[in-house]
Scaffold this motif. Structure first.
Motif, PDB file in Angstrom:
ATOM      1  N   UNK A 231       0.910  -1.143   0.082  1.00 27.36           N
ATOM      2  CA  UNK A 231      -0.031   0.070  -0.234  1.00 27.36           C
ATOM      3  C   UNK A 231       0.658   1.142  -0.088  1.00 27.36           C
ATOM      4  N   UNK A 232       2.017   1.273  -0.802  1.00 30.16           N
ATOM      5  CA  UNK A 232       3.039   2.587  -0.973  1.00 30.16           C
ATOM      6  C   UNK A 232       1.993   3.494  -1.151  1.00 30.16           C
ATOM      7  N   UNK A 233       2.309   4.917  -1.011  1.00 34.88           N
ATOM      8  CA  UNK A 233       1.602   5.948  -1.416  1.00 34.88           C
ATOM      9  C   UNK A 233       0.033   5.988  -1.166  1.00 34.88           C
ATOM     10  N   UNK A 234      -0.306   5.160  -0.448  1.00 33.73           N
ATOM     11  CA  UNK A 234      -1.988   5.278  -0.143  1.00 33.73           C
ATOM     12  C   UNK A 234      -2.293   6.005   1.150  1.00 33.73           C
ATOM     13  N   UNK A 235      -3.526   6.606   1.263  1.00 33.18           N
ATOM     14  CA  UNK A 235      -3.974   7.293   2.413  1.00 33.18           C
ATOM     15  C   UNK A 235      -5.072   6.608   3.007  1.00 33.18           C
ATOM     16  N   UNK A 236      -6.003   6.255   2.249  1.00 35.96           N
ATOM     17  CA  UNK A 236      -7.381   5.606   2.896  1.00 35.96           C
ATOM     18  C   UNK A 236      -7.272   4.360   3.592  1.00 35.96           C
ATOM     19  N   UNK A 237      -6.518   3.484   2.738  1.00 34.15           N
ATOM     20  CA  UNK A 237      -6.322   2.210   3.489  1.00 34.15           C
ATOM     21  C   UNK A 237      -5.808   2.089   5.045  1.00 34.15           C
ATOM     22  N   UNK A 238      -4.784   2.985   5.022  1.00 29.70           N
ATOM     23  CA  UNK A 238      -3.912   2.938   6.325  1.00 29.70           C
ATOM     24  C   UNK A 238      -4.756   3.845   7.343  1.00 29.70           C
ATOM     25  N   UNK A 239      -5.709   4.773   6.940  1.00 26.92           N
ATOM     26  CA  UNK A 239      -6.567   5.653   7.747  1.00 26.92           C
ATOM     27  C   UNK A 239      -7.687   4.360   8.334  1.00 26.92           C
ATOM     28  N   UNK A 240      -8.199   3.603   7.754  1.00 31.37           N
ATOM     29  CA  UNK A 240      -9.148   2.595   8.000  1.00 31.37           C
ATOM     30  C   UNK A 240      -8.498   1.566   8.928  1.00 31.37           C
ATOM     31  N   UNK A 241      -7.214   1.294   8.612  1.00 33.67           N
ATOM     32  CA  UNK A 241      -6.408   0.141   9.129  1.00 33.67           C
ATOM     33  C   UNK A 241      -6.220   0.730  10.857  1.00 33.67           C
ATOM     34  N   UNK A 242      -5.659   1.987  10.898  1.00 30.64           N
ATOM     35  CA  UNK A 242      -5.405   2.613  12.021  1.00 30.64           C
ATOM     36  C   UNK A 242      -6.810   2.495  12.988  1.00 30.64           C
ATOM     37  N   UNK A 243      -7.676   2.944  12.318  1.00 30.78           N
ATOM     38  CA  UNK A 243      -8.914   3.096  12.845  1.00 30.78           C
ATOM     39  C   UNK A 243      -9.498   1.527  13.619  1.00 30.78           C
ATOM     40  N   UNK A 244      -9.328   0.643  12.738  1.00 31.62           N
ATOM     41  CA  UNK A 244      -9.681  -0.659  13.159  1.00 31.62           C
ATOM     42  C   UNK A 244      -8.879  -0.997  14.218  1.00 31.62           C
ATOM     43  N   UNK A 245      -7.444  -0.706  14.199  1.00 30.35           N
ATOM     44  CA  UNK A 245      -6.403  -1.123  15.155  1.00 30.35           C
ATOM     45  C   UNK A 245      -6.725  -0.607  16.380  1.00 30.35           C
TER      46      UNK A 245
END
Length: 474
Positions: A231-245
């Motif tokens: 997921x290099x260079x992405x924003x939405x996936x890591x935001x969602x992952x951080x919220x779930x985490x």
């Protein structure tokens, strides 16, 4: 200065101590949370010599006083009101309670992205330096600097490595900041970001080509195939992952016995979040991110200079609402996906708007006879040209109104020009005169012309509107 007198006058102008919920100060501003901002007497505040300007944002009413003075005024203010001394963060939290859901969402994005801006700015500006070194026809006909001076070719390569790091590992930065904002362990958030850009995964930027070639690697687990995509260079996936985490971690902190908490909670949090990220959340959010980016680029390319001009016209009013903080996430995605987007069109428009606000404030020096306003306009106008517009916008332009109208006209005209010329930035940076280094080398001259248009139109329109205002008053 009589700091107690100043504090007393401010307190009287804002509706008395009964109207104050919280108070703190930063380097230059008294930051207040008021129960009812409609009770504030703006005219009285303006007449206080120590007050350089006021504005309201994110549930806080902020009074610009100046470095070296604000701390003394704050000390006397706290004594007069009888409220407890609070930190900026505590006042922010108090102010957040007054915001509506949209304002809270924008504030959330701001809280996540503002801390990582320095890293993105550093990487982006280094990218700008690399482009200066490697772009042909910029300084020499048909050649780049490293063509003429090959001995610095490795220096350019090193700068490029430094420049790309923040974008290659962007999910790590966002994971850390977002997990912290959502109430989780920031280091677990960073670890999740690292997993999402692990070298064992297919590089996110090669995903499109791999789909065409049918060569996407997978994990085959109990008959289920899970794509091994980074997921290099992405924003939405890591935001969602951080919220779930953060939510998963909070759940296990509550149910796991304290003796096993430090062992089981991180293990289960990372494993469950990782599985959900690669099976459901990540693919869905990746496509959503691409749709958002493609939609913005489509709008930019199809609406043309008309759309750019309208965006420039509305940019300053959007700043007043605080909604401009949401653009940080948009710009980060545009820059992270620069191979497809070519850069960000938001930054040039923001720079046009900021310079327009600065020019309008500086024009006030010419048209006003008020010595205090001249002083505020000169300092705040220069600050706006360098990218910090709040003092000029709230301390001068909105108070007099006509400079603000002039500024948004200048911003609209200049933004239409830079949009027509397809000026894009390759980095975040100071959205003003120094921002030229963040612009693509092939667009730098048009960016400078745009700034000149923003300054000239706003300055001239301020003088014209000031004369009209004077005639009406007469």
């Amino acid at each position: 200065m009589d700091y107690k007198q100043i504090a007393s006058e401010i307190l009287e102008a804002i509706g008395g101590k009964e109207n104050v919920s919280a108070a703190a100060h930063c380097a230059t501003r008294l930051r207040l949370v008021l129960k009812d901002e409609s009770l504030v007497d703006e005219k009285k505040l303006e007449e206080i010599d120590a007050v350089k300007g006021t504005f309201s944002t994110a549930g806080q009413y902020q009074i610009i006083i100046g470095a070296g003075t604000v701390n003394n005024v704050h000390r006397e203010f706290v004594q007069l009101t009888g409220i407890e001394e609070m930190s900026k963060d505590e006042v922010k939290a108090e102010g957040n309670k007054k915001m509506n859901p949209i304002q809270r969402f924008v504030k959330m994005l701001s809280d996540i992205f503002v801390p990582i801006i320095p890293a993105i700015v550093a990487g982006g500006l280094l990218m700008g330096i690399h482009n200066l070194l490697t772009s042909e026809d910029l300084f020499f006909d048909g050649q780049s600097i490293i063509n003429v001076y090959p001995q610095i070719a490795d220096l350019a390569a090193m700068v490029n490595t430094f420049a790309n790091a923040a974008f290659v590992f962007l999910p790590v930065l966002i994971g850390f900041s977002a997990a912290k904002r959502f109430g989780g362990n920031a280091y677990l958030g960073a670890a999740m970001g690292m997993i999402m850009v692990h070298p064992d995964l297919l590089n996110g930027w090669g995903y499109g080509g791999a789909v065409v070639d049918g060569e996407i690697p997978v994990w085959n687990i109990l008959g289920f195939e899970i794509e091994k995509i980074g997921y290099q260079g992405t924003v939405l996936p890591v935001l969602a992952a951080a919220f779930i985490l953060a939510k998963v971690e909070q759940f296990f902190r509550r149910v796991v016995p304290s003796a096993l908490d430090n062992l089981l909670t991180p293990l289960l949090t990372i494993f469950i979040t990782g599985v959900l990220t690669f099976t459901v959340v990540g693919p869905l959010m990746r496509q959503s991110g691409h749709l958002v980016t493609d939609g913005l680029v489509f709008l930019y390319e199809t609406a043309g200079f008309v759309g750019g001009g309208l965006f420039g016209l509305l940019y300053a009013p959007i700043v007043i609402t605080g909604m401009h903080h949401s653009f940080i996430a948009v710009e980060t995605q545009l820059l992270a996906d620069i191979a497809r987007t070519g850069g960000s069109f938001v930054f040039p428009v923001a720079a046009m708007s900021n310079v327009a606000q600065g020019a309008a404030a500086l024009a006030v020096i010419v048209v006003t006879a008020n010595a205090k306003m001249k002083s505020i306009a000169s300092a705040s106008g220069i600050s706006a040209l360098l990218g910090i517009t709040e003092p000029a916008m709230f301390g001068v332009n909105l108070k007099l109104r006509y400079p603000f109208y002039a500024a948004i006209i200048g911003a609209g005209v200049s933004s239409a020009y830079v949009t027509l010329m397809k000026v894009l930035s390759i980095a975040l940076g100071p959205a003003g005169l120094p921002g030229v280094i963040a612009i693509r080398p092939d667009s730098m001259m048009h960016f400078l012309i745009g700034l000149a248009i923003a300054f000239a139109v706003s300055f001239a329109m301020t003088i014209v509107l000031a004369k009209r205002a004077a005639k009406k008053e007469a």
